[in-house]
Design an enzyme around this catalytic site. Structure first.
Site, PDB file in Angstrom:
ATOM      1  N   CYS A 245      -8.347  -7.724  -4.507  1.00 31.24           N
ATOM      2  CA  CYS A 245      -8.519  -6.284  -5.091  1.00 31.24           C
ATOM      3  C   CYS A 245      -8.863  -6.334  -6.554  1.00 31.24           C
ATOM      4  O   CYS A 245      -8.592  -7.279  -7.343  1.00 31.24           O
ATOM      5  CB  CYS A 245      -7.088  -5.880  -4.690  1.00 31.24           C
ATOM      6  SG  CYS A 245      -7.042  -4.077  -5.289  1.00 31.24           S
TER       7      CYS A 245
ATOM      8  N   ASP B 279      -7.382  -4.569  -8.747  1.00 28.63           N
ATOM      9  CA  ASP B 279      -6.211  -4.375  -9.505  1.00 28.63           C
ATOM     10  C   ASP B 279      -6.200  -5.287 -10.794  1.00 28.63           C
ATOM     11  O   ASP B 279      -5.972  -6.516 -10.681  1.00 28.63           O
ATOM     12  CB  ASP B 279      -4.941  -4.421  -8.716  1.00 28.63           C
ATOM     13  CG  ASP B 279      -3.810  -3.771  -9.134  1.00 28.63           C
ATOM     14  OD1 ASP B 279      -3.362  -4.431 -10.292  1.00 28.63           O
ATOM     15  OD2 ASP B 279      -3.237  -3.041  -8.560  1.00 28.63           O
TER      16      ASP B 279
ATOM     17  N   ARG C 255      -3.895  -6.343 -12.471  1.00 27.28           N
ATOM     18  CA  ARG C 255      -2.717  -7.062 -12.445  1.00 27.28           C
ATOM     19  C   ARG C 255      -2.685  -8.427 -11.368  1.00 27.28           C
ATOM     20  O   ARG C 255      -1.858  -9.331 -11.837  1.00 27.28           O
ATOM     21  CB  ARG C 255      -1.424  -6.302 -11.811  1.00 27.28           C
ATOM     22  CG  ARG C 255      -0.968  -5.272 -12.833  1.00 27.28           C
ATOM     23  CD  ARG C 255      -0.071  -4.205 -11.987  1.00 27.28           C
ATOM     24  NE  ARG C 255      -0.522  -3.697 -10.812  1.00 27.28           N
ATOM     25  CZ  ARG C 255       0.189  -2.927 -10.206  1.00 27.28           C
ATOM     26  NH1 ARG C 255       1.275  -2.566 -10.153  1.00 27.28           N
ATOM     27  NH2 ARG C 255      -0.466  -2.523  -8.902  1.00 27.28           N
TER      28      ARG C 255
ATOM     29  N   HIS D 144      -2.464  -7.479  -2.240  1.00 28.09           N
ATOM     30  CA  HIS D 144      -1.342  -7.549  -2.849  1.00 28.09           C
ATOM     31  C   HIS D 144      -0.458  -6.407  -2.413  1.00 28.09           C
ATOM     32  O   HIS D 144      -1.024  -5.350  -2.170  1.00 28.09           O
ATOM     33  CB  HIS D 144      -1.818  -7.712  -4.239  1.00 28.09           C
ATOM     34  CG  HIS D 144      -2.167  -6.353  -4.826  1.00 28.09           C
ATOM     35  ND1 HIS D 144      -1.653  -5.514  -5.735  1.00 28.09           N
ATOM     36  CD2 HIS D 144      -3.308  -5.875  -4.784  1.00 28.09           C
ATOM     37  CE1 HIS D 144      -2.374  -4.544  -5.879  1.00 28.09           C
ATOM     38  NE2 HIS D 144      -3.500  -4.768  -5.297  1.00 28.09           N
TER      39      HIS D 144
ATOM     40  N   CYS E 254      -0.758  -2.147  -3.715  1.00 28.21           N
ATOM     41  CA  CYS E 254      -1.737  -2.038  -3.805  1.00 28.21           C
ATOM     42  C   CYS E 254      -2.024  -0.498  -3.740  1.00 28.21           C
ATOM     43  O   CYS E 254      -1.678   0.307  -2.644  1.00 28.21           O
ATOM     44  CB  CYS E 254      -2.373  -2.593  -2.811  1.00 28.21           C
ATOM     45  SG  CYS E 254      -4.387  -2.334  -2.993  1.00 28.21           S
TER      46      CYS E 254
HETATM   47 CO    CO Z   1      -4.987  -3.271  -4.984  1.00 35.31          CO
END
Ligand code: CO
Length: 209
Positions: A42, A44, A46, A98, A101
């Site tokens: 992803c 993302d 993080r 994750h 998400c």
């Molecule tokens: Co995500």
């Protein structure tokens, strides 16, 4: 860390650190790559792929998009996949989702997200395929986490639908893995997806090679 200038300062520090350990670090890096892994994760901020796996430059070929989707008509992910499998000859492909998400969460909300609708539709399709299991869950967070896992599983299936993966599996034993990064603990969880079994179950429909 918000200033752009700080990024360039960090970069200079990083170069110095690498050269202090190995003066030929960049010389060697420029010679080429032979990664054994393709990682699809992803976007993302993080979920920092190399960092959480503890791997060095050159070790993992990486593709990231919203909710780690492997859409068979997405030219981007399909190009990455074909290059990694057919040219770099990676030995493993990892789809890593994750918990928490945002993409998965958005797909669970009945709302018009504009241009994101067609992307998120892929996740809604995963929900539809596993509607019975998901709707039987009382707890909202539990259902959310489970959809994260099922999405990883279905993206692994999407990988198996491609000719490149089918050929590499047969010829040199390429393996597909489904992982979830637990953002609460930092731990990587192997979903232990039975790749050969899934392959066997869907090949009558998706066999290309
Ligand atoms: Co995500």
């Amino acid at each position: 860390m918000t200033k752009i200038s700080k990024v360039f300062e960090n970069n200079e520090k990083w170069i110095a650190e690498k050269l202090a350990i190995d003066e030929n670090f960049f010389k060697n890096l420029s010679k080429g790559q032979k990664p054994e892994f393709l990682y699809i994760g992803c976007s993302d901020s993080r979920v920092t792929a190399e960092d959480l796996m503890g791997v060095k430059p050159g070790e993992v070929f990486i593709h990231r998009n919203i909710a780690n989707l492997v859409n068979n008509i997405d030219l981007n992910v399909m190009s990455v996949l074909n290059y990694a499998v057919r040219h770099l000859k990676v030995k493993h492909i990892v789809v890593c989702g994750h918990y928490n998400c945002g993409g998965i969460k958005a797909a669970m909300i009945p709302e018009d997200f504009g241009i994101l609708n067609s992307w998120l539709r892929n996740i809604r399709d995963v929900y539809r395929l596993h509607k019975e299991e998901l709707n039987n869950m009382e707890d909202e967070t539990e259902r959310y986490n489970r959809l994260v896992e099922l999405n990883v599983q279905e993206q692994c299936v999407n990988l198996i639908k491609t000719a490149a993966v089918q050929q590499a599996y047969k010829e040199r034993g390429l393996l597909v893995h489904g992982w979830v990064f637990d953002i609460h603990t930092g731990r990587l969880i192997d979903l232990k997806i039975d790749f050969p079994k899934i392959l066997e179950g869907i090949m009558e429909i998706y066999k290309l090679y």
